[in-house]
Write an enzyme that holds these catalytic residues in place. Structure first.
Site, PDB file in Angstrom:
ATOM      1  N   LYS A 297      11.159 -35.539 102.865  1.00  0.00           N
ATOM      2  CA  LYS A 297      12.146 -34.540 102.445  1.00  0.00           C
ATOM      3  C   LYS A 297      11.684 -33.827 101.160  1.00  0.00           C
ATOM      4  O   LYS A 297      10.646 -33.227 101.153  1.00  0.00           O
ATOM      5  CB  LYS A 297      13.507 -35.214 102.294  1.00  0.00           C
TER       6      LYS A 297
ATOM      7  N   ASP B 274      18.531 -45.806  98.129  1.00  0.00           N
ATOM      8  CA  ASP B 274      17.826 -44.727  98.813  1.00  0.00           C
ATOM      9  C   ASP B 274      18.017 -43.479  97.944  1.00  0.00           C
ATOM     10  O   ASP B 274      19.124 -42.962  97.816  1.00  0.00           O
ATOM     11  CB  ASP B 274      18.419 -44.543 100.215  1.00  0.00           C
TER      12      ASP B 274
HETATM   13  C1  PLP Z   1      15.321 -38.784 106.531  1.00  0.00           C
HETATM   14  C2  PLP Z   1      15.925 -39.900 105.780  1.00  0.00           C
HETATM   15  C3  PLP Z   1      15.482 -41.222 105.964  1.00  0.00           C
HETATM   16  C4  PLP Z   1      14.431 -41.585 107.001  1.00  0.00           C
HETATM   17  O1  PLP Z   1      13.191 -41.084 106.653  1.00  0.00           O
HETATM   18  P1  PLP Z   1      12.030 -40.694 107.717  1.00  0.00           P
HETATM   19  O2  PLP Z   1      10.950 -40.186 106.855  1.00  0.00           O
HETATM   20  O3  PLP Z   1      12.633 -39.659 108.623  1.00  0.00           O
HETATM   21  O4  PLP Z   1      11.702 -41.934 108.454  1.00  0.00           O
HETATM   22  C5  PLP Z   1      16.053 -42.201 105.184  1.00  0.00           C
HETATM   23  N1  PLP Z   1      17.017 -41.919 104.280  1.00  0.00           N
HETATM   24  C6  PLP Z   1      17.472 -40.667 104.092  1.00  0.00           C
HETATM   25  C7  PLP Z   1      18.528 -40.418 103.069  1.00  0.00           C
HETATM   26  C8  PLP Z   1      16.944 -39.612 104.829  1.00  0.00           C
HETATM   27  O5  PLP Z   1      17.408 -38.377 104.640  1.00  0.00           O
END
Ligand code: PLP
Length: 378
Positions: A195, A170
């Site tokens: 984000k 991730d």
């Molecule tokens: C926000 C986030 C997610 C999930 O993403 P969404 O777009 O809210 O579904 C997954 N991994 C990390 C590190 C995040 O900050």
């Protein structure tokens, strides 16, 4: 080309039919099959849409993969990737993984027989020791959320290759501007593009980028079959937001570094978590695999009471979940992003109730600091 240039020109940077500076919104759910060949063989937007494909090409280019796939949210991307596994399979997952990833694994995929062990992925011994005959994948997050822990990408990729496991990173916090896990041998990178990639707190989106074409084929099948695809308008907005990724990251990161070092000087701040600080335990590894510490700083106050007062009195930041926007966002993991994690598990993972996470935005760092300091002292 340098990543800064690729961010501007990656994928389809102009419309092949008109030369327009950007790809248009193809607001179509279906395509006339007799004419579709001239436009690239589209039939139905769940299976493929030219606007979404421009975004997917850009994502693949920036992460250095064979293919990119866009999903309705970060969780849709992560869940679709998890559908590559089967009942009975076992996964090794970073202990302080995003709360939603923890939730989907422990409360949804667990019911379908996909088992996960949460381990401290910063420790090579712990990860290697967690591999069982049923293990099929390793899913890590670095820097992690919310404690900015650093996992060694080269080590995890090598272990995965040796044990024939799928490696998934991730990369939401670092973005491909700062860190590209596929270059270290990872198989898949996932993003909450909600984000930093989009960067304007106005789109929910997810991306997955796959290093090799055969795996991309399998994920494309899931994307189409499961159907959690990103909409056309959101694809276009995300492409637009991504254009300024480099300048936004540079500015937010400079502000974050400044604020992290000032927080260290406040008596009421017990600990500061930021991979740019000289004594961060993961700094050496992070510097080897990323070109900057990023724009998220977490810190623990000397009491839960002070933490709650900070959340009440902070005036400049949005007090909210999420991160990576143009505006500074202050969150309280215990009641927000990690509320879905049981309190005892949170405590075990070092996520104190007095911990806050600051995603530094594009305001003047002096203004962010003045507001933050006053609220901490209140
Ligand atoms: C926000 C986030 C997610 C999930 O993403 P969404 O777009 O809210 O579904 C997954 N991994 C990390 C590190 C995040 O900050």
């Amino acid at each position: 080309m340098d990543i800064k240039s690729r961010i501007i020109h990656a994928g389809t940077d102009r419309d092949p039919f008109t030369g327009a500076s950007g790809v248009p919104l193809y607001l179509a759910s279906t395509f006339d099959l007799r004419r579709a060949t001239s436009g690239g063989g589209h039939d139905y937007t769940r299976s493929g849409n030219p606007t979404r494909e421009a975004l997917e090409l850009a994502a693949a280019d920036l992460e250095g993969g064979a293919a990119g796939l866009a999903f309705a949210s970060g969780m849709a991307a992560i869940s679709s990737v998890l559908l590559l596994f089967s009942p009975g399979d076992h996964l090794i997952v970073s202990a302080d993984v995003y709360g939603g990833s923890f939730r989907v694994l422990t409360r949804l995929f667990s019911r379908w027989g996909l088992n996960a062990s949460f381990v401290d992925s910063t420790s090579p011994e712990e990860v290697a020791g967690a591999v069982t005959p049923a293990t099929r994948g390793i899913f890590i997050e670095t820097p992690s959320n919310p404690l900015l822990r650093i996992t060694d990408l080269a080590f995890i990729a090598a272990l995965a290759r040796e044990r024939n496991l799928l490696s998934i990173a991730d990369n939401t916090f670092a973005t491909p501007y700062l860190q590209r896990p596929l270059a270290f041998g990872f198989d898949i990178v996932v993003h909450s593009a909600t984000k930093f990639l989009n960067g304007h707190s106005d789109v929910l989106a997810g991306l997955a980028v796959v290093r090799k074409e055969d795996l991309a084929e399998r994920l494309r099948f899931i994307q189409n079959a499961f159907g959690a695809v990103l909409g056309v308008q959101d694809s276009w907005l995300l492409l637009r937001g991504m254009k300024t990724l480099a300048v936004r990251m540079d500015a937010c990161q400079a502000g974050a570094a400044e604020i992290a070092s000032r927080l260290r000087g406040l008596g009421s701040v017990r600990r500061v978590f930021y991979p740019g600080l000289a004594d961060h335990p993961g700094k050496a590894v992070h510097d080897r695999q990323a070109s900057g510490p990023g724009a998220v700083v977490s810190f623990e106050l000397d009491s839960v009471d002070r933490c709650l007062r900070l959340l009440e009195h902070a005036g400049l930041p949005l007090v909210s979940v999420s991160l990576g926007g143009v505006e500074t966002i202050l969150s309280h993991p215990a009641t927000m992003s990690h509320a879905s994690m049981p309190p005892d598990v949170r405590a075990e993972r070092g996520i104190s109730d007095a911990l806050v996470r600051l995603s530094v935005g594009l305001e003047s760092p002096e203004d962010i600091w003045a507001d933050l300091e006053a609220a901490i002292r209140s």
